[in-house]
Design a protein around this motif. Structure first.
Motif, PDB file in Angstrom:
ATOM      1  N   ILE A  42     -12.648  -0.635  -0.079  1.00 32.83           N
ATOM      2  CA  ILE A  42     -13.780  -0.152   0.187  1.00 32.83           C
ATOM      3  C   ILE A  42     -14.195  -1.828   1.229  1.00 32.83           C
ATOM      4  CG2 ILE A  42     -16.320   0.339   0.376  1.00 32.83           C
ATOM      5  CD1 ILE A  42     -15.337   1.591  -2.549  1.00 32.83           C
ATOM      6  N   ARG A  43     -13.617  -2.220   0.848  1.00 29.74           N
ATOM      7  CA  ARG A  43     -13.393  -3.937   1.474  1.00 29.74           C
ATOM      8  C   ARG A  43     -13.235  -4.051   2.183  1.00 29.74           C
ATOM      9  NH1 ARG A  43     -16.052  -8.042   3.739  1.00 29.74           N
ATOM     10  NH2 ARG A  43     -15.815 -10.085   3.356  1.00 29.74           N
ATOM     11  N   LEU A  44     -11.989  -3.610   2.182  1.00 27.27           N
ATOM     12  CA  LEU A  44     -11.013  -3.906   3.334  1.00 27.27           C
ATOM     13  C   LEU A  44     -11.165  -3.329   4.751  1.00 27.27           C
ATOM     14  CD1 LEU A  44      -7.944  -4.148   0.949  1.00 27.27           C
ATOM     15  CD2 LEU A  44      -8.272  -5.695   2.390  1.00 27.27           C
ATOM     16  N   ARG A  45     -12.162  -1.655   4.435  1.00 24.87           N
ATOM     17  CA  ARG A  45     -11.852  -0.785   5.249  1.00 24.87           C
ATOM     18  C   ARG A  45     -13.029  -0.982   6.607  1.00 24.87           C
ATOM     19  NH1 ARG A  45     -12.562   1.191   9.243  1.00 24.87           N
ATOM     20  NH2 ARG A  45     -12.409   3.684   9.566  1.00 24.87           N
ATOM     21  N   GLY A  46     -13.795  -1.618   5.354  1.00 25.45           N
ATOM     22  CA  GLY A  46     -15.164  -2.620   6.458  1.00 25.45           C
ATOM     23  C   GLY A  46     -15.347  -3.317   7.216  1.00 25.45           C
ATOM     24  N   CYS A  89     -13.724  -2.021  15.750  1.00 26.76           N
ATOM     25  CA  CYS A  89     -13.967  -2.273  14.697  1.00 26.76           C
ATOM     26  C   CYS A  89     -15.458  -3.438  14.908  1.00 26.76           C
ATOM     27  CB  CYS A  89     -13.628  -2.228  13.501  1.00 26.76           C
ATOM     28  SG  CYS A  89     -13.212  -0.662  12.681  1.00 26.76           S
ATOM     29  N   ARG A  90     -14.687  -4.128  15.346  1.00 26.97           N
ATOM     30  CA  ARG A  90     -15.128  -5.366  15.686  1.00 26.97           C
ATOM     31  C   ARG A  90     -15.975  -4.947  17.111  1.00 26.97           C
ATOM     32  NH1 ARG A  90     -10.250  -8.113  16.602  1.00 26.97           N
ATOM     33  NH2 ARG A  90     -11.085  -8.306  19.093  1.00 26.97           N
ATOM     34  N   ALA A  91     -16.095  -4.316  18.098  1.00 34.12           N
ATOM     35  CA  ALA A  91     -16.942  -4.112  19.299  1.00 34.12           C
ATOM     36  C   ALA A  91     -18.342  -3.359  18.627  1.00 34.12           C
ATOM     37  CB  ALA A  91     -16.852  -2.963  20.216  1.00 34.12           C
ATOM     38  N   ALA A  92     -17.861  -2.111  17.777  1.00 33.02           N
ATOM     39  CA  ALA A  92     -18.984  -1.325  17.079  1.00 33.02           C
ATOM     40  C   ALA A  92     -20.118  -2.530  16.723  1.00 33.02           C
ATOM     41  CB  ALA A  92     -18.605  -0.252  16.010  1.00 33.02           C
ATOM     42  N   LYS A  93     -19.613  -3.381  15.852  1.00 31.64           N
ATOM     43  CA  LYS A  93     -20.426  -4.453  14.523  1.00 31.64           C
ATOM     44  C   LYS A  93     -21.030  -5.084  16.027  1.00 31.64           C
ATOM     45  CE  LYS A  93     -17.489  -4.953  10.924  1.00 31.64           C
ATOM     46  NZ  LYS A  93     -15.913  -5.574  10.319  1.00 31.64           N
ATOM     47  N   VAL A 128      -0.686  -7.751   8.090  1.00 37.57           N
ATOM     48  CA  VAL A 128      -0.156  -7.056   7.766  1.00 37.57           C
ATOM     49  C   VAL A 128      -0.928  -5.432   8.067  1.00 37.57           C
ATOM     50  CG1 VAL A 128      -2.053  -6.758   5.359  1.00 37.57           C
ATOM     51  CG2 VAL A 128       0.252  -5.428   5.229  1.00 37.57           C
ATOM     52  N   GLN A 129      -0.948  -4.175   8.495  1.00 32.49           N
ATOM     53  CA  GLN A 129      -1.427  -3.453   9.098  1.00 32.49           C
ATOM     54  C   GLN A 129      -1.698  -2.879   7.874  1.00 32.49           C
ATOM     55  OE1 GLN A 129       0.921  -1.359  11.502  1.00 32.49           O
ATOM     56  NE2 GLN A 129      -1.142   0.072  12.343  1.00 32.49           N
ATOM     57  N   LEU A 130      -3.539  -2.147   7.206  1.00 33.87           N
ATOM     58  CA  LEU A 130      -3.455  -1.480   6.876  1.00 33.87           C
ATOM     59  C   LEU A 130      -3.804   0.055   7.267  1.00 33.87           C
ATOM     60  CD1 LEU A 130      -5.415  -3.296   4.240  1.00 33.87           C
ATOM     61  CD2 LEU A 130      -3.003  -2.930   3.914  1.00 33.87           C
ATOM     62  N   VAL A 131      -3.030   1.200   6.455  1.00 33.16           N
ATOM     63  CA  VAL A 131      -3.118   2.246   6.595  1.00 33.16           C
ATOM     64  C   VAL A 131      -4.058   3.203   6.220  1.00 33.16           C
ATOM     65  CG1 VAL A 131      -2.496   4.759   7.544  1.00 33.16           C
ATOM     66  CG2 VAL A 131      -1.257   2.714   8.192  1.00 33.16           C
ATOM     67  N   GLU A 148      -6.281   3.242  11.312  1.00 36.79           N
ATOM     68  CA  GLU A 148      -4.651   3.002  11.360  1.00 36.79           C
ATOM     69  C   GLU A 148      -4.621   1.516  12.026  1.00 36.79           C
ATOM     70  OE1 GLU A 148      -1.780   5.512  13.116  1.00 36.79           O
ATOM     71  OE2 GLU A 148      -1.526   5.559  10.973  1.00 36.79           O
ATOM     72  N   ARG A 149      -5.735   1.029  12.348  1.00 37.17           N
ATOM     73  CA  ARG A 149      -5.218   0.160  13.774  1.00 37.17           C
ATOM     74  C   ARG A 149      -5.830  -0.859  13.360  1.00 37.17           C
ATOM     75  NH1 ARG A 149      -7.663   2.495  19.052  1.00 37.17           N
ATOM     76  NH2 ARG A 149      -7.892   0.090  19.744  1.00 37.17           N
ATOM     77  N   GLY A 150      -5.797  -1.778  12.545  1.00 35.57           N
ATOM     78  CA  GLY A 150      -6.527  -3.122  11.983  1.00 35.57           C
ATOM     79  C   GLY A 150      -5.223  -4.066  11.727  1.00 35.57           C
ATOM     80  N   ILE A 151      -4.555  -4.945  12.426  1.00 34.68           N
ATOM     81  CA  ILE A 151      -3.786  -5.735  11.115  1.00 34.68           C
ATOM     82  C   ILE A 151      -4.610  -6.879  11.171  1.00 34.68           C
ATOM     83  CG2 ILE A 151      -1.758  -7.120  11.789  1.00 34.68           C
ATOM     84  CD1 ILE A 151      -1.291  -5.272  14.118  1.00 34.68           C
ATOM     85  N   TYR A 152      -4.320  -7.536   9.584  1.00 40.43           N
ATOM     86  CA  TYR A 152      -5.033  -8.337   8.843  1.00 40.43           C
ATOM     87  C   TYR A 152      -4.862  -9.859   8.584  1.00 40.43           C
ATOM     88  CZ  TYR A 152      -7.799  -4.613   6.831  1.00 40.43           C
ATOM     89  OH  TYR A 152      -9.466  -3.189   7.607  1.00 40.43           O
ATOM     90  N   PRO A 153      -4.764 -10.244   9.837  1.00 40.47           N
ATOM     91  CA  PRO A 153      -3.450 -12.432   9.582  1.00 40.47           C
ATOM     92  C   PRO A 153      -3.963 -12.710   7.818  1.00 40.47           C
ATOM     93  CG  PRO A 153      -5.313 -11.690  11.510  1.00 40.47           C
ATOM     94  CD  PRO A 153      -5.367 -10.564  10.953  1.00 40.47           C
TER      95      PRO A 153
END
Length: 90
Positions: free
Chosen positions: A30-34, A41-45, A69-72, A78-83
């Motif tokens: 949940i934390r990762l998705r949020g 997601c950044r634009a929405a925030k 890592v990209q998380l699906v 599935e668009r976010g890549i977490y450096p």
């Protein structure tokens, strides 16, 4: 920052376990998705939007990307890549 030694996905409790050189990190799905760092997601925030994350969201796949890592997710996102540095701060 270097890549972690291991990443384990525990879908049942909805946790990602990341083994760094000096510590083990546990982050809820949940934390990762949020905290998704994708541009959408950044634009929405930035617009002040509140992103509600369903409690049953789970990480379905982990795709290494070299610098992170990209998380699906089970909700289809599935668009976010977490450096690595960003993942470590969560």
């Amino acid at each position: 920052m270097n890549a972690p030694g291991e990443i384990r996905n525990k879908r049942g409790p909805g946790q990602l376990i990341v083994q760094w050189d000096d510590a083990e990190q546990v982050v809820s799905h949940i934390r990762l998705r949020g905290a998704c760092p994708c541009s959408q997601c950044r634009a929405a925030k930035l617009r002040g939007g509140i992103q509600l994350v369903r409690e049953d969201v789970r990480v379905e796949r982990i795709e290494p990307q070299g610098y992170g890592v990209q998380l699906v997710f089970s909700d289809g996102h599935e668009r976010g890549i977490y450096p690595w540095n960003y993942l470590r701060t969560l």
